[in-house]
Scaffold this active site. Sequence first.
Site, PDB file in Angstrom:
ATOM      1  N   LYS A  11      36.579  35.416  49.376  1.00 19.51           N
ATOM      2  CA  LYS A  11      37.722  36.330  49.299  1.00 19.51           C
ATOM      3  C   LYS A  11      38.022  36.912  50.687  1.00 19.51           C
ATOM      4  O   LYS A  11      37.220  36.753  51.630  1.00 19.51           O
ATOM      5  CB  LYS A  11      37.408  37.420  48.270  1.00 19.51           C
ATOM      6  CG  LYS A  11      37.259  36.864  46.840  1.00 19.51           C
ATOM      7  CD  LYS A  11      36.865  37.955  45.848  1.00 19.51           C
ATOM      8  CE  LYS A  11      36.776  37.426  44.437  1.00 19.51           C
ATOM      9  NZ  LYS A  11      36.367  38.476  43.464  1.00 19.51           N
ATOM     10  N   TYR A  51      44.294  34.515  38.490  1.00 16.05           N
ATOM     11  CA  TYR A  51      43.653  35.559  37.691  1.00 16.05           C
ATOM     12  C   TYR A  51      44.450  35.894  36.426  1.00 16.05           C
ATOM     13  O   TYR A  51      44.348  37.011  35.908  1.00 16.05           O
ATOM     14  CB  TYR A  51      43.452  36.822  38.539  1.00 16.05           C
ATOM     15  CG  TYR A  51      42.227  36.742  39.446  1.00 16.05           C
ATOM     16  CD1 TYR A  51      40.955  36.561  38.915  1.00 16.05           C
ATOM     17  CD2 TYR A  51      42.348  36.868  40.823  1.00 16.05           C
ATOM     18  CE1 TYR A  51      39.829  36.498  39.737  1.00 16.05           C
ATOM     19  CE2 TYR A  51      41.222  36.806  41.659  1.00 16.05           C
ATOM     20  CZ  TYR A  51      39.968  36.629  41.087  1.00 16.05           C
ATOM     21  OH  TYR A  51      38.849  36.571  41.891  1.00 16.05           O
ATOM     22  N   ASN A 114      34.042  42.211  46.517  1.00 14.06           N
ATOM     23  CA  ASN A 114      32.775  41.532  46.193  1.00 14.06           C
ATOM     24  C   ASN A 114      32.657  40.119  46.789  1.00 14.06           C
ATOM     25  O   ASN A 114      31.925  39.277  46.284  1.00 14.06           O
ATOM     26  CB  ASN A 114      32.490  41.573  44.686  1.00 14.06           C
ATOM     27  CG  ASN A 114      33.544  40.854  43.864  1.00 14.06           C
ATOM     28  OD1 ASN A 114      34.515  40.331  44.406  1.00 14.06           O
ATOM     29  ND2 ASN A 114      33.358  40.833  42.569  1.00 14.06           N
ATOM     30  N   HIS A 117      34.295  34.428  44.812  1.00  8.44           N
ATOM     31  CA  HIS A 117      34.587  34.064  43.419  1.00  8.44           C
ATOM     32  C   HIS A 117      33.902  32.753  43.093  1.00  8.44           C
ATOM     33  O   HIS A 117      33.853  31.857  43.942  1.00  8.44           O
ATOM     34  CB  HIS A 117      36.098  33.880  43.223  1.00  8.44           C
ATOM     35  CG  HIS A 117      36.444  33.066  42.010  1.00  8.44           C
ATOM     36  ND1 HIS A 117      36.492  33.596  40.753  1.00  8.44           N
ATOM     37  CD2 HIS A 117      36.715  31.743  41.871  1.00  8.44           C
ATOM     38  CE1 HIS A 117      36.783  32.616  39.881  1.00  8.44           C
ATOM     39  NE2 HIS A 117      36.935  31.489  40.541  1.00  8.44           N
ATOM     40  N   GLU A 128      40.711  25.507  37.745  1.00  2.00           N
ATOM     41  CA  GLU A 128      40.855  26.147  39.056  1.00  2.00           C
ATOM     42  C   GLU A 128      40.938  25.102  40.182  1.00  2.00           C
ATOM     43  O   GLU A 128      41.725  25.257  41.114  1.00  2.00           O
ATOM     44  CB  GLU A 128      39.695  27.131  39.288  1.00  2.00           C
ATOM     45  CG  GLU A 128      39.813  28.352  38.378  1.00  2.00           C
ATOM     46  CD  GLU A 128      38.579  29.254  38.376  1.00  2.00           C
ATOM     47  OE1 GLU A 128      37.618  28.989  39.126  1.00  2.00           O
ATOM     48  OE2 GLU A 128      38.585  30.239  37.613  1.00  2.00           O
TER      49      GLU A 128
HETATM   50  P1  RTP Z   1      35.445  36.315  39.992  1.00  2.00           P
HETATM   51  O1  RTP Z   1      36.396  35.812  38.917  1.00  2.00           O
HETATM   52  O2  RTP Z   1      36.131  36.914  41.181  1.00  2.00           O
HETATM   53  O3  RTP Z   1      34.382  35.332  40.326  1.00  2.00           O
HETATM   54  O4  RTP Z   1      34.648  37.519  39.374  1.00  2.00           O
HETATM   55  P2  RTP Z   1      33.868  37.604  38.004  1.00  2.00           P
HETATM   56  O5  RTP Z   1      34.084  36.373  37.186  1.00  2.00           O
HETATM   57  O6  RTP Z   1      32.473  37.967  38.367  1.00  2.00           O
HETATM   58  O7  RTP Z   1      34.578  38.835  37.340  1.00  2.00           O
HETATM   59  P3  RTP Z   1      35.967  38.946  36.526  1.00  2.00           P
HETATM   60  O8  RTP Z   1      35.708  39.797  35.346  1.00  2.00           O
HETATM   61  O9  RTP Z   1      36.579  37.602  36.323  1.00  2.00           O
HETATM   62  O10 RTP Z   1      36.856  39.772  37.536  1.00  2.00           O
HETATM   63  C1  RTP Z   1      37.511  39.163  38.597  1.00  2.00           C
HETATM   64  C2  RTP Z   1      37.469  40.061  39.790  1.00  2.00           C
HETATM   65  O11 RTP Z   1      38.202  41.247  39.513  1.00  2.00           O
HETATM   66  C3  RTP Z   1      37.622  42.342  40.204  1.00  2.00           C
HETATM   67  N1  RTP Z   1      37.266  43.375  39.231  1.00  2.00           N
HETATM   68  N2  RTP Z   1      37.501  44.644  39.415  1.00  2.00           N
HETATM   69  N3  RTP Z   1      37.711  47.443  39.064  1.00  2.00           N
HETATM   70  C4  RTP Z   1      37.106  46.722  38.134  1.00  2.00           C
HETATM   71  O12 RTP Z   1      36.616  47.204  37.152  1.00  2.00           O
HETATM   72  C5  RTP Z   1      37.041  45.281  38.336  1.00  2.00           C
HETATM   73  N4  RTP Z   1      36.523  44.416  37.496  1.00  2.00           N
HETATM   74  C6  RTP Z   1      36.667  43.198  38.064  1.00  2.00           C
HETATM   75  C7  RTP Z   1      36.396  41.832  40.941  1.00  2.00           C
HETATM   76  O13 RTP Z   1      36.774  41.532  42.296  1.00  2.00           O
HETATM   77  C8  RTP Z   1      36.076  40.558  40.184  1.00  2.00           C
HETATM   78  O14 RTP Z   1      35.365  39.635  40.982  1.00  2.00           O
END
Ligand code: RTP
Length: 150
Positions: A11, A51, A114, A117, A128
Amino acid sequence: MATEQTFIMIKPDGVQRGLIGEVIGRFEKKGFYLKAMKLVNVEKSFAEKHYADLSSKPFFGGLVEYIVSGPVVAMVWEGKQVVATGRKIVGATNPLAAEPGTIRGDFAVDIGRNVIHGSDSVENARKEIALWFPEGIAEWRSSQHPWIYE
Ligand code: RTP
């Protein structure tokens, strides 16, 4: 033959902080193969598509703004169980909950910064990869490294 593929994206914060080599090194040293890579600035509409599953979440707007805030590194990695193992290398979504030794556990603090991804399922990886690499992926290695794969 291990042919599973996953989509990994560094990212904008990871790129700006000089963590590209660190991320690539961790996947390479594990024994996975980099199959495609590009540094790109994505449009808002593209980030929204990537997303799309999160479009109803309150943090969606901020997440899209974050992803378009600078270049990202889009990659396809290949290897045995690379989707699930890639998620382990990446670490938990919230970096404060991520284990030390994972990328997020070692290099991040905030969930909205973070670093990386990783696809969360084989099916999502396929979607993707198709979204980020519509041009396809060149084949450059026909067999697995015999000192890594039995
Ligand atoms: P990613 O898709 O980026 O690999 O992350 P992930 O599966 O671990 O988590 P996901 O639930 O898919 O969320 C995507 C990205 O959204 C941001 N996020 N912010 N503020 C919040 O509560 C929150 N929750 C998620 C994070 O950057 C996350 O990686």
